[in-house]
Each structure stands twice: as C-alpha cells, then as structure tokens.
Design an enzyme around this catalytic site. Structure first.
Site, short mmCIF file in Angstrom:
data_model
loop_
_atom_site.label_atom_id
_atom_site.label_comp_id
_atom_site.label_asym_id
_atom_site.label_seq_id
_atom_site.Cartn_x
_atom_site.Cartn_y
_atom_site.Cartn_z
N ALA A 275 56.12 63.56 6.61
CA ALA A 275 54.95 64.08 7.34
C ALA A 275 53.67 63.68 6.58
O ALA A 275 52.83 64.51 6.26
CB ALA A 275 55.04 65.59 7.54
N HIS B 259 48.54 62.05 1.15
CA HIS B 259 49.63 61.24 0.59
C HIS B 259 49.20 59.78 0.47
O HIS B 259 49.55 59.10 -0.51
CB HIS B 259 50.86 61.28 1.51
CG HIS B 259 51.52 62.61 1.60
ND1 HIS B 259 51.44 63.40 2.71
CD2 HIS B 259 52.29 63.29 0.72
CE1 HIS B 259 52.14 64.50 2.52
NE2 HIS B 259 52.66 64.47 1.32
N LYS C 122 46.43 69.36 -5.35
CA LYS C 122 46.46 70.39 -4.29
C LYS C 122 47.57 71.41 -4.59
O LYS C 122 47.41 72.60 -4.40
CB LYS C 122 46.68 69.68 -2.95
CG LYS C 122 47.40 70.43 -1.90
CD LYS C 122 46.47 71.22 -1.05
CE LYS C 122 47.09 71.91 0.13
NZ LYS C 122 48.50 72.01 0.19
N SER D 70 50.37 68.80 5.14
CA SER D 70 51.26 68.66 6.31
C SER D 70 51.26 69.95 7.12
O SER D 70 51.50 69.95 8.32
CB SER D 70 52.69 68.37 5.86
OG SER D 70 52.69 67.33 4.91
#
Ligand code: PAF
Length: 279
Positions: A29, A34, A149, A186
């Site tokens: 996802a 990313h 994160k 995601s």
C-alpha cells in the site's frame, strides 16, 4: 526491476552483489512517503549499489481486533512506485514461507516496546522485530531505511540492531507530509472525506503546542485539550518522550519527541515531531 518471491531467488540475487545493499522493508500500500524512502535508498546506494524493497503484510504484528484483511493490497501500483523510485528488486515472500506452522522463536524488545503504541497494541513490536530480524537475515543489507513517522518503531529497530549485533546501518528518513500537514500513511485511505478534512488538525495542534510552550507537561496538556476539540477524534495517547530511550521527557535538556495517536473513524493515526533541547 526484479520481482523475487522465494528466499532462494532473493539469496541468489543477493549473492552476486558487491556494493551497498540498501533495504526498505514495507507492508505494501505504498504512498509518496514510501516513495521518498526508496528514492533515499537509491541515492544512498549510488550507481554501483543496489536497492531492495520488501512487500510483506506481516500477520504477526496485527492484534486479534485489528483487521488485517481490510489492509489495502494494490500490488500493481506498489510495483510501479518501487520501479519509479529506483528499486532494483522487490522481495515478495509468502506468509507460508516466512512462518512455518510450528514456529516458536520470536524477537522481543522489552523496554521501548512497553510505552506509546506498545501499550495500546500489545504484541505489535514483537511482530515487527521478529519480521524485521528475519528480513535482515534473508536480505543481508548493508543499510536499511525506516521512516521517522514511526518513531517508536525506528527507536526499537535501532535497539534491536545494537543489542543483537546486526551488521548493518539504520538510516532514518524524515516524515513526508501532505500539503496540509497530515503525515503520509497507508491508513489515511481509511478516512472519509469529512475525517480527511479534520485530520490535519492533529499535526497543527502538535505544532501549536510545541512552538507556544516550553515545558513538556504543559505541551502535552495543550495538545490533549486541542485534540479533544477535534470533532470525531478520540485520543489514544499524547506524550513527550526522550528521543532515544522513549522515557517520559522531564525537561528540555535533551532531544525529545512529541508523539500522538488518535482514532479518527476507522483509522488510527500516529504522528510525532521533534522537541529539541532548549538553551
Ligand atoms: O513500518 C512498516 O511498514 C512495518 O512495520 C515493517 C517495518 C515493514 C515491518 O512489517
């Protein structure tokens, strides 16, 4: 870009590499957060090095009440993201290959995992450490990239690498944010349009508390009050912690982190920002 499913194919590919091997573990996802991690890996690897991304939705880091079946699996788009960001190979192991039915060895970090998300998600970091340790053993990277994160995850992986002597370097990559401040995740896909419009208030509240106030206790109080005013939001935790040990931050003499987890509809959103030492 190679897609490698079996451990044997990954190992055969890895054996031929001589330069840096920079690894980005993911659960798929993939979003632009990313993509930034993979692009960072590409820059770090350089023209002679290699970048490998794993896509593996790790069942053992989900609790019994967390719906792993609902986790998005847009594989075609994931492969596009990997290719666009410069990956050389994507490792896509199956659950059966990763976990035998009689598995009985796990990696348990016992200190940093007991706070923040570890308190709300028992067993989560045991699942993360176990799969990351396995992936490190399979891929044998020289470097691995993790996003800031997931600050607690990053701190725990650093500790695991230190305590278990994994011969690789962990590289932290800054949180990627949407233009309104919401941290890319995601899980943002679970937000309704109304919740998505409210979500940036979380980061705004963190920034406001951290810039207006100095004392960690006052910062957390202000943040809690602000999150409680966001319609539909339910606070899981808001805490100021030491950046490395994740102990409660008592003063502003050392590097700290303001961390928060908030339920908004079906999504559990986490975020953190630095609380640098004050002179
Ligand atoms: O951050 C994630 O996506 C996962 O926790 C990780 C590190 C890929 C392990 O499954």
């Amino acid at each position: 870009m190679k897609s490698l499913i079996t451990m044997e194919s990954l190992r055969a590919w890895r054996k031929k590499l001589t330069g840096k091997v920079v690894f980005v573990p993911t659960m798929g996802a993939l979003h632009h957060g990313h993509e930034a991690l993979i692009a960072r890996a590409r820059r770090l690897a350089g023209p002679k090095g290699s970048v490998v991304v794993s896509i593996f939705l790790n069942p053992i880091q989900f609790g019994p009440r967390e719906d792993i079946a609902a986790y998005p699996k847009p594989l075609k788009n994931d492969l596009l993201v990997c290719r666009r960001a410069g990956a050389d190979a994507v490792f896509l192991p199956t659950v059966a290959d990763m976990y035998g039915p009689d598995r009985s060895v796990f990696v348990d970090e016992e200190s940093l995992s007991s706070v923040l998300c570890g308190r709300s998600r028992p067993g989560h970091f045991r699942g993360v450490c176990t799969v990351v340790a396995k992936l490190f053993n399979i891929v044998q990277p020289t470097h691995a990239i993790f996003g800031e994160k997931d600050w607690q995850q990053l701190a725990i992986i650093r500790r695991m690498v230190r305590d278990l002597n994994f011969p690789l370097e962990i590289v932290a990559s800054p949180t990627v944010r949407e233009s309104d401040g919401l941290a890319a995740s995601s899980r943002n896909a679970y937000l309704t349009p109304e919740e998505r419009a409210l979500a940036p208030q979380i980061h705004a509240a963190m920034q406001a508390a951290a810039t207006k106030l100095k004392d960690p206790v006052a910062i957390v109080k202000a943040l809690v009050r602000a999150v409680e005013k966001i319609p539909k939001a339910r606070l899981d935790y808001a805490e100021a912690v030491e950046a490395v040990t994740l102990d409660s931050l008592k003063n502003r003499k050392s590097e700290g982190r303001l961390a928060v987890a908030v339920f908004l509809g079906k999504a559990r959103l986490i975020d953190n920002i630095p609380l640098p030492p004050l002179k």
